[in-house]
Enzyme design. Structure first.
Site, PDB file in Angstrom:
ATOM      1  CG  HIS A  11       0.212  25.072  -8.968  1.00 25.49           C
ATOM      2  ND1 HIS A  11       1.272  24.873  -8.106  1.00 25.49           N
ATOM      3  CD2 HIS A  11      -0.834  25.496  -8.202  1.00 25.49           C
ATOM      4  CE1 HIS A  11       0.875  25.162  -6.875  1.00 25.49           C
ATOM      5  NE2 HIS A  11      -0.392  25.520  -6.899  1.00 25.49           N
ATOM      6  CG  ASP A  50       3.721   3.424 -26.189  1.00 28.08           C
ATOM      7  OD1 ASP A  50       3.041   3.088 -25.192  1.00 28.08           O
ATOM      8  OD2 ASP A  50       4.962   3.540 -26.161  1.00 28.08           O
ATOM      9  CG  HIS A  51       4.134  -0.908 -27.648  1.00 29.27           C
ATOM     10  ND1 HIS A  51       4.620   0.173 -28.373  1.00 29.27           N
ATOM     11  CD2 HIS A  51       5.181  -1.369 -26.922  1.00 29.27           C
ATOM     12  CE1 HIS A  51       5.907   0.339 -28.094  1.00 29.27           C
ATOM     13  NE2 HIS A  51       6.266  -0.584 -27.208  1.00 29.27           N
ATOM     14  N   GLY A  59       5.930   7.711 -19.964  1.00 33.03           N
ATOM     15  CA  GLY A  59       5.210   8.972 -20.123  1.00 33.03           C
ATOM     16  C   GLY A  59       6.045  10.035 -20.821  1.00 33.03           C
ATOM     17  NE  ARG A 100       4.696  31.932 -11.292  1.00 37.02           N
ATOM     18  CZ  ARG A 100       4.555  31.652 -10.006  1.00 37.02           C
ATOM     19  NH1 ARG A 100       3.986  30.527  -9.613  1.00 37.02           N
ATOM     20  NH2 ARG A 100       4.968  32.510  -9.100  1.00 37.02           N
ATOM     21  NE  ARG A 158       1.792  31.505  -6.802  1.00 39.61           N
ATOM     22  CZ  ARG A 158       0.798  30.912  -6.124  1.00 39.61           C
ATOM     23  NH1 ARG A 158      -0.394  31.475  -6.072  1.00 39.61           N
ATOM     24  NH2 ARG A 158       0.982  29.763  -5.501  1.00 39.61           N
ATOM     25  N   GLY A 205       5.106   4.001 -21.824  1.00 37.12           N
ATOM     26  CA  GLY A 205       5.792   3.293 -20.749  1.00 37.12           C
ATOM     27  C   GLY A 205       6.204   4.223 -19.621  1.00 37.12           C
ATOM     28  NE  ARG A 221       6.538  -1.200 -20.960  1.00 40.66           N
ATOM     29  CZ  ARG A 221       7.188  -1.157 -22.123  1.00 40.66           C
ATOM     30  NH1 ARG A 221       8.215  -0.347 -22.283  1.00 40.66           N
ATOM     31  NH2 ARG A 221       6.813  -1.920 -23.120  1.00 40.66           N
TER      32      ARG A 221
HETATM   33  C1  RB5 Z   1       8.325   1.659 -25.341  1.00 41.06           C
HETATM   34  O1  RB5 Z   1       9.183   0.587 -25.122  1.00 41.06           O
HETATM   35  C2  RB5 Z   1       8.747   2.864 -24.530  1.00 41.06           C
HETATM   36  O2  RB5 Z   1       9.962   3.360 -24.990  1.00 41.06           O
HETATM   37  C3  RB5 Z   1       7.685   3.922 -24.577  1.00 41.06           C
HETATM   38  O3  RB5 Z   1       6.488   3.404 -24.109  1.00 41.06           O
HETATM   39  C4  RB5 Z   1       7.922   5.162 -23.752  1.00 41.06           C
HETATM   40  O4  RB5 Z   1       8.317   4.841 -22.455  1.00 41.06           O
HETATM   41  C5  RB5 Z   1       8.794   6.168 -24.370  1.00 41.06           C
HETATM   42  O5  RB5 Z   1       9.008   7.255 -23.832  1.00 41.06           O
END
Ligand code: RB5
Length: 145
Positions: A98, A8-9, A68, A136, A132, A66, A109
């Site tokens: 694993h 994303d951005h 993840g 899983r 193993r 940001g 971020r």
């Molecule tokens: C964007 O502001 C932020 O919410 C996005 O990048 C992410 O962290 C969402 O899970």
């Protein structure tokens, strides 16, 4: 080996720099966007990346937002996707060894770019251990009613 990548951005800058790194390492890269730092919804790029990996149009995937978490939550809705969130090289290694993560997710971020490169490299270079861990993984998909 073809790698699909999306962000994303919040992850756009890291994605752009990682694409160059992956190409320098000899990988073919398919970029699923986003294409700028303009605010967008991570779901709009996560679902197409997941579908490409599920169909075999990409061998592996990398996703950045940001924290993840938005990416990981969305990607893991797909039954054949194992999206693993990694913020250190140790976790990057274990998420392949694993969990055999077929998509690596990183929190742009919260880690320096140099760490994103190191995590990507160790994830790509690590082999799944099987045994193993395969048992899983076989139990992860939700059974159809
Ligand atoms: C964007 O502001 C932020 O919410 C996005 O990048 C992410 O962290 C969402 O899970």
């Amino acid at each position: 080996m073809k790698i699909g990548i999306c962000s994303d951005h919040a992850g756009f800058e890291y994605k752009s720099r990682l694409i160059q790194h992956l190409k320098d390492r000899g990988y073919e890269v398919k970029d699923f966007g986003t294409n700028s730092t303009q605010s967008m919804d991570y779901t709009d790029v996560a679902h197409p990346l997941a579908e490409a990996v599920e169909k075999g149009d990409a061998d592996l995937g990398i996703a950045l937002c940001g924290t993840g978490n938005g990416m990981a939550i969305t990607l893991n809705k797909h039954q054949k996707i194992r999206a693993g969130l990694a913020w250190s090289t140790e976790i990057g290694e274990l998420v392949k060894k694993h969990n055999n993560a077929n998509i690596l997710v990183m929190p742009a971020r919260f880690i320096p770019f140099e760490d994103a490169v190191k995590i990507t490299d160790i994830w790509l270079d690590t082999e799944f251990e099987g045994g193993r861990h395969q048992r899983r993984i076989d139990k992860i998909p939700v059974r159809q009613a």
